[in-house]
Design a protein around this motif. Structure first.
Motif: not given
Length: 543
Positions: A285-291, A506-508
């Motif tokens: 799954y080509l993606g990133t989970y972030f805040y 600006p994101l984590i």
């Protein structure tokens, strides 16, 4: 593309199971019906307005672009049976297949693509994905209101010939033409009912392997085979019932009882056993989970004190360093996710064929000592004087578990009080897009296999930039990369852009996605794309 993992309690499905799945049998009944849990109810299934994976999964099964992704996620001929590309890579000429038809029997014409692409960049449409069509000549200028929509670099030479002129050579342009935003729509259909055409089976005129049969709000979207699709003789599923069970526990219970054939994102606590038993598999799954932090002026309207605190880059970096990602993926998510130490994930090739991800911008386990130091420098030693901050996420057991881990780490490591708040998916999307939050979860799945799909999100005033981030130097790198023909120089510009982004924090990033799915063994050839979509056109039930 935005990712929703949605999820409540076993008691709910036990109480409602009979009414939810009355008449459902193993394997979906008489051979060629499949029951899949879409999870969230899509905010829209309008190709030019959708920006989430759930809606896109409906769209890629009901629409066809000039190309379509195959089982290896490579673009292959679809509405266009062939194409020609100029020597300079700027002009594409697509030749539409003569048997391309809409679900109402009318022919799909080159003019339908012209209308759809112009609609996407038209400021009046307010498409979050308008920037995806900025690769086409004058797309950005039109979106910014500087040019008329008819100046977009796309024209119908005749009913079956489409000519496209790009701003700059784009190696992944053919992949883009398989993306929902680039799908054709009919002018007469859309303009007759601009707000409602994509909500009703009788007006949802599409051109893909399936068509909309029924949409039962908060229950299911039902698709049926489209006999007018050019490859209809190869489509074995007569019906796809896409359930909208938001609770992971309920979804898993329905799968185990045979009432669902295919589910994604089972409860984290169940994943190890499901993998061990073979009931679940891990898919790429080509993606990133972030805040994300809200850096827009609107943040001050939500919470002035919190907005002021997060405007300090030292605070944002302190938050990022206070998080132990290794503990989250090992003890909370448990789905084989990889700790994210950059925004662009592993799995995207650089110019030389190596992985684009080459550096860790911070330790996966964090650095509490450095985090404390930065927070103190920002004026909040051991969290003293730091305002309570609200972390927003969309309702889900999975998101809640991660948010609780974040809450605990920020309290323990920085002395920062975090309050958790959740909203139903549709509401949450609006809250995030309207920038009515301070701190929130996010996720992004690649739209195509290139670092640009992650990095051009954050250009100033970009359609997906729901954090209000703005850095002129970042914008310059992205703009230059889009025009750079030399692959090595282009990738270097993108590396520099990510450096700027990670320095501004600006994101984590938390982890790189994997997709854990439970699929009945009798379900064959349903393709789960690493880009998030699920393709059903060549799937079947093995009796």
């Amino acid at each position: 593309m935005k990712k929703a993992k949605l999820l409540i309690v076993l008691a709910v499905v036990l109480a409602l199971g009979v009414s939810l799945f009355a008449g459902c049998a193993k394997g979906g009944g008489a051979g060629q019906t499949i029951k899949y849990n879409l999870g969230a109810e899509p905010a829209t299934i309008d190709p030019q307005l959708n920006s989430a994976v759930d809606g896109a999964t409906v769209i890629v099964n009901t629409f066809d672009g000039l190309t379509r992704l195959d089982a290896s996620d490579k673009p292959v001929a679809a509405m266009a049976e062939k194409w020609e590309v100029s020597a300079d890579g700027l002009t594409y000429k697509f030749f539409l297949r003569k048997d391309a038809k809409w679900t109402d029997g009318q022919p799909v014409k080159a003019q339908d693509f012209v209308y759809a692409w112009q609609r996407a960049v038209d400021p009046a449409t307010a498409s979050e994905y308008a920037y995806q069509v900025w690769y086409v000549k004058n797309g950005q200028a039109i979106s910014e209101g500087k040019m008329a929509v008819d100046q977009l670099g796309v024209k119908a030479i005749d009913d079956t010939t489409l000519e496209v002129t790009l701003e700059a050579p784009t190696a992944y342009f053919l992949s883009l033409t398989a993306f929902p935003t680039y799908m054709p729509v009919r002018k007469d259909v859309v303009e007759k009912d601009p707000q409602g055409w994509a909500t009703k089976p009788e007006t949802y005129v599409s051109n893909g392997p399936f068509k909309l049969k029924e949409w039962r709000p908060k229950d299911a979207i039902v698709l049926e085979k489209n006999p007018n699709w050019y490859n209809a003789d190869k489509v074995k599923f007569s019906t796809i019932e896409m359930k909208m069970i938001e609770d992971q526990t309920s979804s898993l219970a329905a799968f185990k009882s045979g009432q669902l054939d295919y589910i994604e994102s089972p409860p984290s606590a169940e994943i190890p056993n499901l993998l061990a038993s073979g009931d679940a598999k891990i898919f790429p799954y080509l993606g990133t989970y972030f805040y994300i932090f809200n850096l827009s002026p609107n943040a001050a309207k939500v919470d002035p004190a919190a907005a002021k605190a997060i405007s300090d880059v030292r605070v944002r970096k302190a938050f990022a360093l206070a998080i132990d990602r290794k503990a989250i993926v090992e003890n909370v998510t448990k789905g084989g996710q990889l700790t994210a130490t950059s925004f662009v994930p592993n799995g995207i090739p650089d110019a030389d064929g190596s992985d684009f991800k080459k550096k860790d911008y911070y330790p996966a386990e964090g650095n509490v000592e450095e985090a404390k130091k930065l927070l103190a420098e920002a004026g909040y030693p051991d969290g003293k004087g730091f305002p309570k901050i609200t972390l927003m996420y969309n309702t889900s057991q999975g998101h809640q578990a991660i948010a609780m881990a974040m809450q605990d780490m920020l309290k323990k490591n920085l002395g920062v009080e975090v309050e958790l708040a959740n909203q139903e998916w549709k509401v949450f999307q609006k809250t995030r897009n309207d920038k009515n939050y301070i701190f929130a979860r996010h996720g992004w799945i690649a739209d195509y296999v290139d670092p640009m799909t992650f990095l051009d999100m954050w250009i100033t005033n970009g359609g997906q930039n729901n954090i209000g981030y703005s850095n002129p130097e970042y914008d310059k790198r992205i703009e230059a990369a889009k025009k750079e023909a030399d692959p090595a120089k282009r990738m270097q510009l993108l590396h520099e852009a990510e450096d700027i982004l990670m320095n501004d924090m600006p994101l984590i990033p938390i982890y790189y996605y994997t997709n854990v799915a439970c699929i009945k063994p009798y379900v064959k050839d349903v393709h789960k794309s690493a880009l998030g979509f699920v393709y059903f056109e060549y799937g079947y039930i093995e009796k």
